[in-house]
Motif scaffolding. Structure first.
Motif, PDB file in Angstrom:
ATOM      1  N   TYR A   1       2.988  -3.622   5.613  1.00  0.00           N
ATOM      2  CA  TYR A   1       2.783  -2.204   5.115  1.00  0.00           C
ATOM      3  C   TYR A   1       1.786  -1.762   6.067  1.00  0.00           C
ATOM      4  O   TYR A   1       1.566  -2.578   7.369  1.00  0.00           O
ATOM      5  N   GLU A   2       1.468  -0.781   6.418  1.00  0.00           N
ATOM      6  CA  GLU A   2       0.600  -0.075   7.395  1.00  0.00           C
ATOM      7  C   GLU A   2      -0.421   1.039   6.560  1.00  0.00           C
ATOM      8  O   GLU A   2      -0.302   1.046   5.538  1.00  0.00           O
TER       9      GLU A   2
ATOM     10  N   PHE B   1      -2.538  -1.779  -1.303  1.00  0.00           N
ATOM     11  CA  PHE B   1      -1.454  -3.818  -1.241  1.00  0.00           C
ATOM     12  C   PHE B   1      -2.674  -4.710  -1.315  1.00  0.00           C
ATOM     13  O   PHE B   1      -3.022  -5.275  -2.658  1.00  0.00           O
ATOM     14  N   MET B   2      -3.734  -4.952  -0.134  1.00  0.00           N
ATOM     15  CA  MET B   2      -5.208  -5.652  -0.731  1.00  0.00           C
ATOM     16  C   MET B   2      -5.596  -5.357  -2.003  1.00  0.00           C
ATOM     17  O   MET B   2      -6.326  -6.610  -1.887  1.00  0.00           O
ATOM     18  N   ILE B   3      -5.968  -4.453  -2.125  1.00  0.00           N
ATOM     19  CA  ILE B   3      -6.722  -4.299  -3.284  1.00  0.00           C
ATOM     20  C   ILE B   3      -6.067  -5.229  -4.216  1.00  0.00           C
ATOM     21  O   ILE B   3      -6.471  -5.295  -4.988  1.00  0.00           O
TER      22      ILE B   3
END
Length: 264
Positions: free
Chosen positions: A227-228, A235-237
């Motif tokens: 992802y970017e 995604f990190m959350i």
């Protein structure tokens, strides 16, 4: 989504489950949000006894008024529906006063008290459930229940059945549109209602439900490096909250005792 088929399926599932459990119907809390609005309507459509509880704890007036308006609307539409307001503010404030000396200086105090609100409501639902031979019906959706664990363990997570736990939030909104809910419920901004200051779900999570749904559908097949930009942030959350909440989504761990140790 074939909305009407989903509605009919859930209604029949609820009716069949209650009849097999030999209970009269369902009890659930109405918060003024779309999830409880949809679930309470689906329960009402079973024709079984349905008890809807509004359980304010220092609640914002707009949340309480939406909940009351929705309950009154369902009572007019379905003769099997009853509603009650159970003010839990005195209970909560008594508890808060009792424990405050033990929480002085604790940064997690506010979160602990927020979760306590949810647990008081769970206890209340089970009290009325046992009183009237009703099952406690959950209102959690797929992102909350199996994605980021955005619920209170043994609070709103303490239920007998979860009829919309396989539906994403966006799908719940589609059901809301088809079920003729009052406009204030259909357009309600998602919030858990556990804080004195207004905090929406997005404020607390840091992402919208559509953003989270995108990640959940791909979770396990993609890694953070795939992802970017904003997708990477979400995604990190999702990954952090999912891992931190895993204990809510699996059976309680049991310490197995070797059978040979049981022998004299």
């Amino acid at each position: 989504m074939q909305t009407q088929k989903v509605i009919d399926h859930i209604v029949n599932w609820l009716k069949d489950y209650a009849e097999k459990a030999n209970v009269k119907g369902y009890v659930l809390g109405v918060s003024g949000g779309v999830d409880s609005g949809v679930v309470s309507t689906l329960c009402a459509m079973t024709g079984l006894d349905v008890l809807l509880l509004e359980m304010p704890i220092r609640q914002k007036e707009d949340q309480s008024s939406r909940a009351r308006d929705h309950i009154e609307d369902l009572k007019k539409r379905f003769p099997n529906v009853k509603g009650e307001t159970v003010n839990l503010t005195p209970v909560f404030e008594s508890f808060e006063t009792t424990v405050q000396d033990h929480a002085e200086g604790k940064q997690s105090n506010n979160l602990a008290l927020a979760n306590t609100r949810s647990r008081f409501r769970m206890v209340t639902l089970y009290y009325f459930g046992q009183l009237h031979s009703l099952l406690v019906c959950g209102t959690g959706n797929k992102v909350e229940d199996f994605g980021i664990g955005f619920y209170t363990k043994y609070g709103d997570g303490g239920v007998d059945v979860s009829p919309i736990a396989d539906l994403y939030k966006t799908e719940v909104y589609k059901l809301a549109g088809a079920l003729d809910l009052i406009e204030s419920i259909k357009n309600a901004i998602p919030t858990d209602g556990l804080w004195d200051a207004e905090r929406t779900d997005e404020d607390q999570i840091g992402a919208t439900y559509p953003e989270l749904e995108k990640i959940q559908k791909e979770y396990g097949t993609k890694a953070v490096e795939d992802y970017e930009g904003r997708d990477k942030e979400v995604f990190m959350i999702f990954d952090r909250m999912h891992k931190a909440s895993k204990h809510k989504m699996v059976p309680i761990p049991i310490c197995d005792i070797p059978e040979e140790w049981r022998q004299n």
